[in-house]
Scaffold this active site. Structure first.
Site, PDB file in Angstrom:
ATOM      1  N   GLU A 269       0.820  -1.211   0.000  1.00 53.63           N
ATOM      2  CA  GLU A 269       0.000   0.000   0.000  1.00 53.63           C
ATOM      3  C   GLU A 269       0.855   1.263   0.000  1.00 53.63           C
ATOM      4  O   GLU A 269       0.423   2.323  -0.435  1.00 53.63           O
ATOM      5  CB  GLU A 269      -0.930  -0.004   1.224  1.00 53.63           C
ATOM      6  CG  GLU A 269      -2.391   0.125   0.845  1.00 53.63           C
ATOM      7  CD  GLU A 269      -3.347  -0.034   2.016  1.00 53.63           C
ATOM      8  OE1 GLU A 269      -4.202  -0.917   1.920  1.00 53.63           O
ATOM      9  OE2 GLU A 269      -3.248   0.706   3.000  1.00 53.63           O
ATOM     10  N   HIS A 290       9.069 -26.678  -1.480  1.00 54.14           N
ATOM     11  CA  HIS A 290       8.564 -27.851  -2.194  1.00 54.14           C
ATOM     12  C   HIS A 290       7.369 -27.515  -3.072  1.00 54.14           C
ATOM     13  O   HIS A 290       6.695 -28.400  -3.579  1.00 54.14           O
ATOM     14  CB  HIS A 290       8.224 -28.958  -1.190  1.00 54.14           C
ATOM     15  CG  HIS A 290       9.438 -29.401  -0.418  1.00 54.14           C
ATOM     16  ND1 HIS A 290      10.159 -30.526  -0.726  1.00 54.14           N
ATOM     17  CD2 HIS A 290      10.085 -28.811   0.626  1.00 54.14           C
ATOM     18  CE1 HIS A 290      11.194 -30.627   0.105  1.00 54.14           C
ATOM     19  NE2 HIS A 290      11.162 -29.597   0.933  1.00 54.14           N
ATOM     20  N   LYS A 404     -14.022   0.884  -3.585  1.00 54.24           N
ATOM     21  CA  LYS A 404     -15.032   1.239  -2.594  1.00 54.24           C
ATOM     22  C   LYS A 404     -16.152   2.053  -3.237  1.00 54.24           C
ATOM     23  O   LYS A 404     -17.329   1.777  -3.033  1.00 54.24           O
ATOM     24  CB  LYS A 404     -14.414   2.063  -1.457  1.00 54.24           C
ATOM     25  CG  LYS A 404     -13.579   1.240  -0.484  1.00 54.24           C
ATOM     26  CD  LYS A 404     -13.224   2.078   0.728  1.00 54.24           C
ATOM     27  CE  LYS A 404     -12.167   1.405   1.569  1.00 54.24           C
ATOM     28  NZ  LYS A 404     -11.583   2.294   2.564  1.00 54.24           N
TER      29      LYS A 404
HETATM   30  O1  PA5 Z   1      -3.634   1.224   5.977  1.00 54.70           O
HETATM   31  C1  PA5 Z   1      -4.733   1.693   5.712  1.00 54.70           C
HETATM   32  O2  PA5 Z   1      -4.955   2.909   5.739  1.00 54.70           O
HETATM   33  C2  PA5 Z   1      -5.894   0.790   5.371  1.00 54.70           C
HETATM   34  O3  PA5 Z   1      -5.503  -0.524   5.244  1.00 54.70           O
HETATM   35  C3  PA5 Z   1      -6.952   0.871   6.467  1.00 54.70           C
HETATM   36  O4  PA5 Z   1      -6.370   0.517   7.676  1.00 54.70           O
HETATM   37  C4  PA5 Z   1      -8.141  -0.036   6.165  1.00 54.70           C
HETATM   38  O5  PA5 Z   1      -8.704   0.285   4.916  1.00 54.70           O
HETATM   39  C5  PA5 Z   1      -9.206   0.108   7.244  1.00 54.70           C
HETATM   40  O6  PA5 Z   1      -9.589   1.445   7.372  1.00 54.70           O
HETATM   41  P1  PA5 Z   1     -10.316   1.963   8.655  1.00 54.70           P
HETATM   42  O7  PA5 Z   1      -9.410   1.803   9.819  1.00 54.70           O
HETATM   43  O8  PA5 Z   1     -10.634   3.380   8.365  1.00 54.70           O
HETATM   44  O9  PA5 Z   1     -11.569   1.126   8.828  1.00 54.70           O
END
Ligand code: PA5
Length: 414
Positions: A269, A290, A404
């Site tokens: 990310e 393996h 989303k």
């Molecule tokens: O690292 C990030 O920002 C994302 O992975 C969020 O943690 C994830 O989408 C969950 O978001 P939230 O904590 O707002 O529910």
């Protein structure tokens, strides 16, 4: 604490110093000094609430996804905790089957719910929370249900914040300057870990040890000995610049499988932007030697591998003796499983290097809380610097929004 060895690194000290300044001063750079930020950590409050949950609940259902889930799951799997209250994880998928499995495991036992969501609007945890809230109310009544709901979210905004304030749920804060994937060392990860009986003081002590040499007052001048995380970041940069677009994190303990999942989110990310970035993948050896070993040895040469080595094993079983040597293994008599594991590790590294794969080795002393706390900080730091070296912002995730908004459109949200 983690020690890095690599044949290719090429660290540029001046640039590293400048990038450290940039990530530390970034509006989302709260993780940099987090181990020393006693106000945000509030360890004694976390421990007090954890004891209350332990006293009332056989299970704590931790609801959250991505950065609000992977970090504490990773540490819990690696450490295991004292088991007073067992953690169950929900809201990390949209599978009804997984939710039903949790209800089945809880049965008639007592439980509480911890909802972790920075935005307070993420669909997976929000739907799971609805389902568990309904169940809690049916099981305990409105008043007691309210005392069994714990929330970690933004300090002042979001649906979850509004509900938690209105219903007076016990609430912990994710500060604005902390992104989800950099939040495990905050109440996001520390509260569930404390409930599971993990020594959170030691986790923070490990992170502090890793962070300390890099604080501005301690890093003048910056030297190579200040941080192996920088060495790792530059080694990654070297391989990326030489055409490798996939990194494999290789661990030799099943208990680190979930840690690899956290690592994948952190790097994926943070770096996967502008149609570039190194794809983070993982393997658990020797099991995967393996299955994927052939590809790694002779497949496409677009890979580099980061091998995590543990000096002191979790356990060590001696190889038994048999006078008649029925299986031809007498050459291993007097040795133990860890000896074989370490030879397998060295053999893998040598074979892969000979096969044209760049290998970075990260050695950690053990799988203690302290070591894992330092390893978390080590990867957060190296990830931030690595993304900077790749020319992308380590702390945003604009691409996550695309699916989303399409999903909300299909679901008919206004
Ligand atoms: O690292 C990030 O920002 C994302 O992975 C969020 O943690 C994830 O989408 C969950 O978001 P939230 O904590 O707002 O529910």
């Amino acid at each position: 604490m983690p020690k890095v060895s690599t044949t290719d690194s090429g660290i540029n000290i001046e640039e590293a110093d400048r990038l450290l300044g940039e990530v530390m001063n970034d509006p989302m750079g709260g993780w940099f000094k987090l181990p020393f930020d006693e106000k945000t950590l509030d360890l004694s409050h976390i421990k007090a609430v954890a004891s209350r949950i332990q006293a009332s609940s056989n299970y704590l259902v931790c609801i959250g996804i991505g950065g609000s889930y992977l970090g504490h799951k990773a540490l819990l799997s690696a450490i295991s905790g004292s088991g007073i209250t067992k953690l169950l994880f929900a809201g990390n998928s949209l599978s009804s089957y997984e939710l039903l499995k949790i209800f089945e495991e809880i049965g008639h036992a007592d439980y509480s719910v911890l909802v972790i969501s920075k935005s307070g609007t993420t669909l997976e945890p929000a739907t799971a929370f609805r389902i568990f809230k309904k169940h809690l109310i049916a099981k305990y009544g409105e008043r007691e249900a309210r005392s069994r709901i714990f929330v970690t979210t933004d300090a002042e905004k979001g649906k979850l914040f509004e509900e938690a304030s209105r219903e007076e749920y016990e609430r912990f804060v994710i500060p604005d300057n902390l992104g989800g994937r950099f939040s495990v060392l905050s109440p996001v990860g520390l509260l569930p870990l404390a409930v599971a009986g993990v020594d959170i003081d030691e986790i923070i002590a490990g992170a502090r040890e890793e962070a300390e040499p890099l604080l501005p007052e301690n890093r003048t001048p910056l030297t190579l000995s200040n941080s192996d995380a920088l060495k790792y970041a530059y080694a990654r940069h070297f391989y990326r610049s030489n055409g490798a677009d996939t990194e494999i994190l290789a661990v030799f303990e099943e208990r680190l499988r979930d840690f690899s999942e956290w690592w994948k989110q952190l790097f994926g990310e943070s770096e996967g932007k502008n149609q570039s970035g190194v794809f983070p993948a993982s393997v658990v050896y020797s099991t995967d030697l393996h299955s994927l070993g052939q590809y790694l040895q002779e497949g496409r040469r677009n890979i580099f591998e980061t091998v995590v080595k543990i000096t002191t094993p979790l356990a060590n079983i001696p190889i038994p003796n048999f006078v008649d040597d029925p299986d031809g293994l007498s050459y291993l008599e007097g040795k133990n499983m860890d000896f074989i594991q370490k030879k397998a590790t060295d053999a893998t590294i040598t074979a892969h290097r000979n096969g044209g794969i760049g290998v970075i080795e990260i050695e950690i002393p053990d799988l203690s809380e302290k070591t894992l706390g330092s390893l978390i900080y080590f990867f957060e730091l190296s990830c931030a610097i690595s993304a900077k070296l790749a020319g992308v912002n380590p702390f945003d995730q604009p691409g996550v929004e695309a699916y989303k908004s399409e999903m909300f459109r299909l679901l008919g949200r206004n």
